[in-house]
Design a protein around this motif. Structure first.
Motif, PDB file in Angstrom:
ATOM      1  N   ASN A  84       0.071  -1.380   0.015  1.00  0.00           N
ATOM      2  CA  ASN A  84       0.482  -0.033  -0.214  1.00  0.00           C
ATOM      3  C   ASN A  84       0.852   0.998   0.363  1.00  0.00           C
ATOM      4  O   ASN A  84       1.801   1.790   1.046  1.00  0.00           O
ATOM      5  N   GLN A  85       0.811   2.145  -0.704  1.00  0.00           N
ATOM      6  CA  GLN A  85       1.624   3.724  -0.942  1.00  0.00           C
ATOM      7  C   GLN A  85       1.807   4.232   0.094  1.00  0.00           C
ATOM      8  O   GLN A  85       2.504   5.092   0.970  1.00  0.00           O
ATOM      9  N   LYS A  86       0.806   4.484   0.963  1.00  0.00           N
ATOM     10  CA  LYS A  86      -0.226   4.359   1.940  1.00  0.00           C
ATOM     11  C   LYS A  86       0.623   4.447   3.269  1.00  0.00           C
ATOM     12  O   LYS A  86       1.156   4.884   4.127  1.00  0.00           O
ATOM     13  N   THR A  87       0.808   2.726   3.361  1.00  0.00           N
ATOM     14  CA  THR A  87       1.716   2.708   3.903  1.00  0.00           C
ATOM     15  C   THR A  87       3.093   1.921   4.379  1.00  0.00           C
ATOM     16  O   THR A  87       4.035   1.885   4.990  1.00  0.00           O
ATOM     17  N   THR A  88       3.567   2.034   3.005  1.00  0.00           N
ATOM     18  CA  THR A  88       4.977   1.360   2.577  1.00  0.00           C
ATOM     19  C   THR A  88       6.149   1.504   3.369  1.00  0.00           C
ATOM     20  O   THR A  88       6.452   0.694   3.742  1.00  0.00           O
ATOM     21  N   LEU A  89       6.290   2.553   3.940  1.00  0.00           N
ATOM     22  CA  LEU A  89       7.242   3.537   4.812  1.00  0.00           C
ATOM     23  C   LEU A  89       7.114   3.251   6.020  1.00  0.00           C
ATOM     24  O   LEU A  89       7.879   3.175   6.692  1.00  0.00           O
ATOM     25  N   LEU A  90       6.041   2.652   6.963  1.00  0.00           N
ATOM     26  CA  LEU A  90       5.076   2.144   8.139  1.00  0.00           C
ATOM     27  C   LEU A  90       6.574   1.276   8.386  1.00  0.00           C
ATOM     28  O   LEU A  90       6.205  -0.385   7.592  1.00  0.00           O
ATOM     29  N   PRO A  91       7.119   1.065   9.509  1.00  0.00           N
ATOM     30  CA  PRO A  91       8.167   0.370  10.198  1.00  0.00           C
ATOM     31  C   PRO A  91       7.314  -0.882  10.776  1.00  0.00           C
ATOM     32  O   PRO A  91       6.081  -0.994  11.496  1.00  0.00           O
ATOM     33  N   VAL A  92       7.669  -2.209  10.544  1.00  0.00           N
ATOM     34  CA  VAL A  92       6.682  -3.731  10.715  1.00  0.00           C
ATOM     35  C   VAL A  92       7.689  -4.605  11.183  1.00  0.00           C
ATOM     36  O   VAL A  92       9.127  -5.004  10.944  1.00  0.00           O
ATOM     37  N   LYS A 106      11.071 -15.419   5.001  1.00  0.00           N
ATOM     38  CA  LYS A 106       9.128 -15.025   4.032  1.00  0.00           C
ATOM     39  C   LYS A 106       9.064 -13.182   4.824  1.00  0.00           C
ATOM     40  O   LYS A 106       8.986 -13.348   4.008  1.00  0.00           O
ATOM     41  N   ALA A 107       9.450 -13.298   6.607  1.00  0.00           N
ATOM     42  CA  ALA A 107       8.875 -11.795   6.438  1.00  0.00           C
ATOM     43  C   ALA A 107       9.520 -10.767   6.308  1.00  0.00           C
ATOM     44  O   ALA A 107       9.578  -9.734   5.931  1.00  0.00           O
ATOM     45  N   ALA A 112       9.060  -6.639   5.696  1.00  0.00           N
ATOM     46  CA  ALA A 112       9.053  -7.126   7.487  1.00  0.00           C
ATOM     47  C   ALA A 112      10.360  -6.183   7.648  1.00  0.00           C
ATOM     48  O   ALA A 112      11.684  -6.559   6.446  1.00  0.00           O
ATOM     49  N   ASP A 113      10.503  -4.836   8.703  1.00  0.00           N
ATOM     50  CA  ASP A 113      11.371  -3.886   8.694  1.00  0.00           C
ATOM     51  C   ASP A 113      12.765  -4.934   9.905  1.00  0.00           C
ATOM     52  O   ASP A 113      13.987  -4.832   9.494  1.00  0.00           O
ATOM     53  N   ASP A 114      11.985  -5.664  10.252  1.00  0.00           N
ATOM     54  CA  ASP A 114      13.004  -6.631  11.090  1.00  0.00           C
ATOM     55  C   ASP A 114      12.221  -7.114  12.017  1.00  0.00           C
ATOM     56  O   ASP A 114      10.947  -7.917  12.119  1.00  0.00           O
ATOM     57  N   TYR A 115      12.492  -8.491  12.982  1.00  0.00           N
ATOM     58  CA  TYR A 115      12.187  -9.548  13.399  1.00  0.00           C
ATOM     59  C   TYR A 115      12.737 -10.003  14.937  1.00  0.00           C
ATOM     60  O   TYR A 115      13.961  -9.742  14.850  1.00  0.00           O
ATOM     61  N   ILE A 116      11.875 -10.387  15.590  1.00  0.00           N
ATOM     62  CA  ILE A 116      12.123 -10.602  17.116  1.00  0.00           C
ATOM     63  C   ILE A 116      11.417 -12.209  17.111  1.00  0.00           C
ATOM     64  O   ILE A 116      10.253 -12.189  17.248  1.00  0.00           O
TER      65      ILE A 116
END
Length: 200
Positions: A84-92, A106-107, A112-116
């Motif tokens: 989604n262009q509106k949320t593409t830069l939202l950190p996940v 896969k994430a 995904a920006d990070d994985y914990i």
């Protein structure tokens, strides 16, 4: 009317809002407690469908996202956020009990920006959240600066009816030429912005 500086200071002074998505209530409560202690506001969702609704309604600054959930899983939520262009830069940040290299890959492949991994270490969580929010804040500033520059371009062109739309035409021609010579997709956007600003 508030100035750009006032709006920026207001954004910086408010608490960041984190969306916590997990189908286990105890996990949500723990994450919210850690985040609250770290100075963040939180909202929550217990499945992927609720997460997408909360995203649309509240525009959080960061998402902590479990993978295995009912209705819509975390992978699919991440994919939709990043496409989604509106949320593409939202950190996940994916937060999961899956200690599996394939799950992690896969994430990350889905954006995904990070994985914990669970169990969560409070200090590690807060440090990663802080780092991703700092990057988002810098990205938001760049976006605001770009919007200001584009407004200046339009103001300059509006003064002369003969040059109105000139920058957009140059940008379109530049993009067509770049596409014809096989320029990579990610460089086309940079070229378009540069073409729009060529007279500035």
């Amino acid at each position: 009317m508030p100035s750009e500086k006032d709006r920026t200071e207001s954004q910086e002074s408010r608490k960041a809002l984190v969306l916590v998505v997990d189908d286990h209530q105890l996990s949500r409560e723990l994450l919210k407690a850690y985040l609250s202690a770290g100075g963040y506001d939180t909202i929550e969702a217990k499945n992927g469908e609720e997460a997408l609704e909360e995203l649309a309604e509240h525009s959080p600054d960061l998402v902590l996202l479990d993978i295995i959930m009912p209705v819509i899983n975390g992978y699919e939520v991440c994919r939709r956020i990043k496409e989604n262009q509106k949320t593409t830069l939202l950190p996940v940040i994916m937060v999961t009990g899956l200690d599996d290299f394939e799950a992690k890959m896969k994430a990350l492949t889905l954006g995904a920006d990070d994985y914990i991994n669970k169990p969560i270490n409070e200090k590690e969580l807060l440090m990663r959240v802080k780092n991703h929010l700092r990057i988002k804040q810098l990205t938001d500033r760049l976006e605001n600066a770009e919007n200001i520059i584009m407004t200046l371009v339009r103001i300059l062109e509006a003064k002369d009816p003969y040059t109105r739309g000139h920058s957009e035409r140059v940008a379109r021609h530049a993009q067509r030429l770049a596409t014809a010579v096989g320029m990579a997709e990610e460089r086309l956007e940079i070229l378009q912005r540069a073409a729009l600003l060529h007279d500035v």
